[in-house]
Design a protein around this motif. Sequence first.
Motif, PDB file in Angstrom:
ATOM      1  N   UNK A 222      44.264 152.110  54.147  1.00 34.46           N
ATOM      2  CA  UNK A 222      44.097 152.049  55.595  1.00 34.46           C
ATOM      3  C   UNK A 222      44.281 153.446  56.207  1.00 34.46           C
ATOM      4  N   UNK A 223      43.417 153.829  57.140  1.00 35.45           N
ATOM      5  CA  UNK A 223      43.630 155.102  57.839  1.00 35.45           C
ATOM      6  C   UNK A 223      44.979 155.091  58.547  1.00 35.45           C
ATOM      7  N   UNK A 224      45.638 156.245  58.597  1.00 37.63           N
ATOM      8  CA  UNK A 224      46.864 156.350  59.378  1.00 37.63           C
ATOM      9  C   UNK A 224      46.517 156.273  60.860  1.00 37.63           C
ATOM     10  N   UNK A 225      47.441 155.804  61.666  1.00 43.63           N
ATOM     11  CA  UNK A 225      47.228 155.807  63.108  1.00 43.63           C
ATOM     12  C   UNK A 225      47.322 157.246  63.606  1.00 43.63           C
TER      13      UNK A 225
ATOM     14  N   UNK B  72      48.207 144.001  52.039  1.00 41.38           N
ATOM     15  CA  UNK B  72      47.877 144.519  50.703  1.00 41.38           C
ATOM     16  C   UNK B  72      47.069 145.806  50.813  1.00 41.38           C
ATOM     17  N   UNK B  73      46.090 145.849  51.714  1.00 47.20           N
ATOM     18  CA  UNK B  73      45.275 147.048  51.900  1.00 47.20           C
ATOM     19  C   UNK B  73      46.151 148.234  52.305  1.00 47.20           C
ATOM     20  N   UNK B  74      47.083 147.974  53.207  1.00 45.00           N
ATOM     21  CA  UNK B  74      47.989 149.031  53.676  1.00 45.00           C
ATOM     22  C   UNK B  74      48.909 149.501  52.541  1.00 45.00           C
ATOM     23  N   UNK B  75      49.464 148.552  51.782  1.00 40.10           N
ATOM     24  CA  UNK B  75      50.353 148.907  50.669  1.00 40.10           C
ATOM     25  C   UNK B  75      49.642 149.768  49.638  1.00 40.10           C
ATOM     26  N   UNK B  76      48.369 149.509  49.435  1.00 43.37           N
ATOM     27  CA  UNK B  76      47.590 150.237  48.439  1.00 43.37           C
ATOM     28  C   UNK B  76      47.005 151.543  48.977  1.00 43.37           C
ATOM     29  N   UNK B  77      47.355 151.880  50.211  1.00 40.71           N
ATOM     30  CA  UNK B  77      46.925 153.159  50.772  1.00 40.71           C
ATOM     31  C   UNK B  77      45.478 153.202  51.194  1.00 40.71           C
TER      32      UNK B  77
ATOM     33  N   UNK C 225      42.093 168.287  57.843  1.00 42.00           N
ATOM     34  CA  UNK C 225      42.882 167.093  57.530  1.00 42.00           C
ATOM     35  C   UNK C 225      41.964 165.889  57.589  1.00 42.00           C
ATOM     36  N   UNK C 226      41.909 165.150  56.503  1.00 40.84           N
ATOM     37  CA  UNK C 226      41.074 163.957  56.474  1.00 40.84           C
ATOM     38  C   UNK C 226      41.960 162.721  56.517  1.00 40.84           C
ATOM     39  N   UNK C 227      41.582 161.750  57.325  1.00 40.69           N
ATOM     40  CA  UNK C 227      42.364 160.523  57.450  1.00 40.69           C
ATOM     41  C   UNK C 227      41.757 159.378  56.651  1.00 40.69           C
ATOM     42  N   UNK C 228      40.598 159.609  56.051  1.00 41.11           N
ATOM     43  CA  UNK C 228      40.074 158.658  55.061  1.00 41.11           C
ATOM     44  C   UNK C 228      39.123 159.429  54.176  1.00 41.11           C
ATOM     45  N   UNK C 229      39.229 159.206  52.891  1.00 45.03           N
ATOM     46  CA  UNK C 229      38.460 160.027  51.953  1.00 45.03           C
ATOM     47  C   UNK C 229      37.053 159.453  51.780  1.00 45.03           C
ATOM     48  N   UNK C 230      36.296 159.399  52.875  1.00 44.86           N
ATOM     49  CA  UNK C 230      34.927 158.895  52.840  1.00 44.86           C
ATOM     50  C   UNK C 230      33.935 159.999  52.523  1.00 44.86           C
ATOM     51  N   UNK C 231      32.659 159.712  52.727  1.00 50.32           N
ATOM     52  CA  UNK C 231      31.596 160.649  52.341  1.00 50.32           C
ATOM     53  C   UNK C 231      31.734 162.016  53.002  1.00 50.32           C
ATOM     54  N   UNK C 232      31.889 162.033  54.326  1.00 45.94           N
ATOM     55  CA  UNK C 232      31.948 163.306  55.039  1.00 45.94           C
ATOM     56  C   UNK C 232      33.159 164.126  54.591  1.00 45.94           C
TER      57      UNK C 232
END
Length: 376
Positions: free
Chosen positions: A132-135, A125-130, A214-221
């Motif tokens: 999860x960081x890409x490998x 479910x987490x992966x389907x909803x986008x 390029x960001x692989x997760x839209x976190x704080x940094x």
Amino acid sequence: MRVPRKCNEKCYQNRVLPVLLKRHAVQLSKFDYRLANKLDTDLQKLRCRVNYHALSFTDSIQKMGEKLVHQMRMKGKHYIALHLRFEPDMLAFSGCYYGGGDKERKELGAIRKRWKTLHISNPDKERRHGKCPLTPLEVGLMLRALGYGSDVHIYVASGEVYGGEETLAPLKALFPNFYSKETIASKELEPFSSFSSRMAALDFIVCDESDIFVTNNNGNMAKILAGRRKYFGHKPTIRPNAKKLYRLFLNQTSTTWDTFASKVRSYQRGFMGEPNEVRPGRGEFHENPATCICEDSEARTKKDSVPRKYGKGDSLTRKEVMVSDDQNDEDDPEWSDPDDDEDQRGLQDKELNNGTVLDYDSIISEEPELEEMLSD
């Protein structure tokens, strides 16, 4: 003292100001997201003065960061910076699964126990909803599909990557000019290497100065960098449309490279960091500080009168762009960052191939090794 999450102007006046007047100094612990996203215009402008002018790194960090940037520029005129975010704590926090069997579940499960407020996750479910960081392989394939050739220089900002060199090998195969702070300045990092926040600050500087981030997760940094790059003249930040790319990667072995690349380019429209990609007032302020970014009347008139082109033979009117923006909001998940507090809860078509402009739709695939990687 602590203040509530997303505390507004009145909240600070009522809670913090009396203590400040009495004690003369206040230390606010847990400062991430302690300020409301929407404030009066003057306060937002003050916020930008603080974020982009008043705050600065110490001299030693700034100088070391500039050395790293210089080293990257010596290797090639342009470079991409990739905030990989594939460390064990990030993967554990996300609750995602990457096919490592019981070993992966056990290792990441043990790390996940650090956050007592996290619920049991559903990895699919987490992966389907986008969420999860890409490998590293998936990031590499996305960038190649977007037109970045194997000769592009990539700086990878990352801590310890889960799976180590084995995990990084496919990305390095796609982009042999692969660098990190450790590979270009190993001995000079000794004064910083014992402090994770200082090492992250060095990555921040190199990412900030990159041609493409390029960001692989839209976190704080990633959000802070995206906002800073917009504020200082606009440099693009690419965000993977993980929700749609997930389905594409799921079926990658049954498609040709040309089809795969075409779909990646289609899914990434609206996620390539164009100047007006996100409307003012949307998203987090430190990711989109539109209040502080001036636009002259001539540019505004031109933008309103000319259709916005997304690709060859594909132009959208202003009304259609607004609809597209709303769809992008749905595709872009609300990311969490393991460094968050106890609540737990950005140049499209301008590429680096010798500084020339690429037309994505005219790219002809002559990459047999990419076909092979897709089928693996």
